[in-house]
Design an enzyme around this catalytic site. Sequence first.
Site, PDB file in Angstrom:
ATOM      1  N   ARG A 252      -4.368   3.438  -2.409  1.00  0.00           N
ATOM      2  CA  ARG A 252      -5.208   4.485  -1.950  1.00  0.00           C
ATOM      3  C   ARG A 252      -6.706   4.187  -1.459  1.00  0.00           C
ATOM      4  NH1 ARG A 252      -1.264   6.971  -2.062  1.00  0.00           N
ATOM      5  NH2 ARG A 252      -0.660   9.031  -3.016  1.00  0.00           N
ATOM      6  N   ASP A 276      -3.158  -0.921   4.405  1.00  0.00           N
ATOM      7  CA  ASP A 276      -2.114   0.476   4.708  1.00  0.00           C
ATOM      8  C   ASP A 276      -2.730   1.703   4.433  1.00  0.00           C
ATOM      9  OD1 ASP A 276       0.426   1.112   5.593  1.00  0.00           O
ATOM     10  OD2 ASP A 276       0.862   2.058   3.690  1.00  0.00           O
ATOM     11  N   GLU A 281      -8.746   8.378   6.123  1.00  0.00           N
ATOM     12  CA  GLU A 281      -7.599   8.376   6.882  1.00  0.00           C
ATOM     13  C   GLU A 281      -7.103   9.536   7.534  1.00  0.00           C
ATOM     14  OE1 GLU A 281      -3.547   8.153   4.391  1.00  0.00           O
ATOM     15  OE2 GLU A 281      -4.821   6.503   4.178  1.00  0.00           O
ATOM     16  N   HIS A 313      -0.615   3.914   6.778  1.00  0.00           N
ATOM     17  CA  HIS A 313       0.105   4.574   5.538  1.00  0.00           C
ATOM     18  C   HIS A 313       1.841   4.424   5.731  1.00  0.00           C
ATOM     19  CE1 HIS A 313      -1.099   6.975   1.926  1.00  0.00           C
ATOM     20  NE2 HIS A 313       0.030   6.563   1.933  1.00  0.00           N
ATOM     21  N   GLN A 314       2.164   3.293   6.241  1.00  0.00           N
ATOM     22  CA  GLN A 314       3.643   3.147   6.523  1.00  0.00           C
ATOM     23  C   GLN A 314       4.354   2.487   5.418  1.00  0.00           C
ATOM     24  OE1 GLN A 314       3.360   0.798  10.381  1.00  0.00           O
ATOM     25  NE2 GLN A 314       5.087  -0.008   9.549  1.00  0.00           N
ATOM     26  N   PHE A 316       5.658   2.919   2.523  1.00  0.00           N
ATOM     27  CA  PHE A 316       6.640   3.776   2.043  1.00  0.00           C
ATOM     28  C   PHE A 316       7.813   3.956   2.956  1.00  0.00           C
ATOM     29  CE2 PHE A 316       4.859   7.291   4.517  1.00  0.00           C
ATOM     30  CZ  PHE A 316       5.879   7.958   4.906  1.00  0.00           C
TER      31      PHE A 316
END
Length: 348
Positions: A252, A276, A281, A313-314, A316
Amino acid sequence: MITSADLHLSENNGSQASVGLPMKVAVFSAKKYDQDGFTQWADPSLQFSYFDSRLNALNVKLAQGCHAICAFVNDDLSADVLQQMSAMGIEMVALRCAGFNNVDLDTAKALGIRIARVPAYSPEAVAEHTVAMMLTLNRKLHKAFNRVRDDNFAIDGLLGFNMHGKTVGLIGTGRIGLATARILKGFGCKLLCYDVEPTDELADSYVSLNELYAQSDIISLHCPLNPATKHLINSDSLAKMRDGVMLINTSRGGLVNTKTVIQGLKSRKIGYLGLDVYEQEADIFFENLSEQVIDDDVFKRLLTFPNVLITSHQAFFTKEALAQISTITSENLMAFAGGNATGNELVK
């Protein structure tokens, strides 16, 4: 998997009253891959309405007439939004993520709004991305890729180091932290771990946070964001780290004080930074802003450093993870529709 066929169960079999079918669900922050995932893996009796915009107090009315809202990591589920939802008769929020720092759980409980999440969706996906960032920063693969495309085959400036034998500190050893530890063991890394709830598998690796800071060549964050962990990486913690430390955050954004990290980069305390996630963001990630001016000066400053790698934030984002997210979110919604529980509820 709970399906529409299970909904003949009486209300007395669960803790919630049944809303019946068809169940209408408003999906916010929806991208094409979300629609594709629900089309392929969700129960066909669920009726989804997709909205590309992030959920907030101004657009929550788009969910009028729906039984539930499906939200993602940057959607606003503050008291104001939840109160508007309650006034519209919406009694369920299905988070298609594990984190819930964007949810006012106390207000949800007071209003009787059920909150369910996807507690685990392929932790290996995030772990593998974490290690990929370590390797990319170390061996400068992103720079090598660009050089070769320009017919530049010189390797000066691309010197890396062996992962084997390096000490890696993992802050947080839940599902993702544990999956990361297993990968790094295969590289021959020495692990130092910190968690308020240690796991037996890593029992011999736990140390104090200060010891982890002082001895680690690489530090990777895998803990949730809460008041105790907000800005865990700050001037005090950075001062305790080795010079030239590699810092990775795939958890986070709020775990890191970004302005302090920039100072750490300028002073060479941080030798490599992989992110990430980013604290601000919400207005940047998941969108194509290539034709726009980004007003976030802090973020733009990060991009100027040659030893910083940022992905949006990729971590996942794998086929397996999307399948699990769609399936478990569907099960959470179907359970609510039938007056049942799945064990994934944060507020019942």
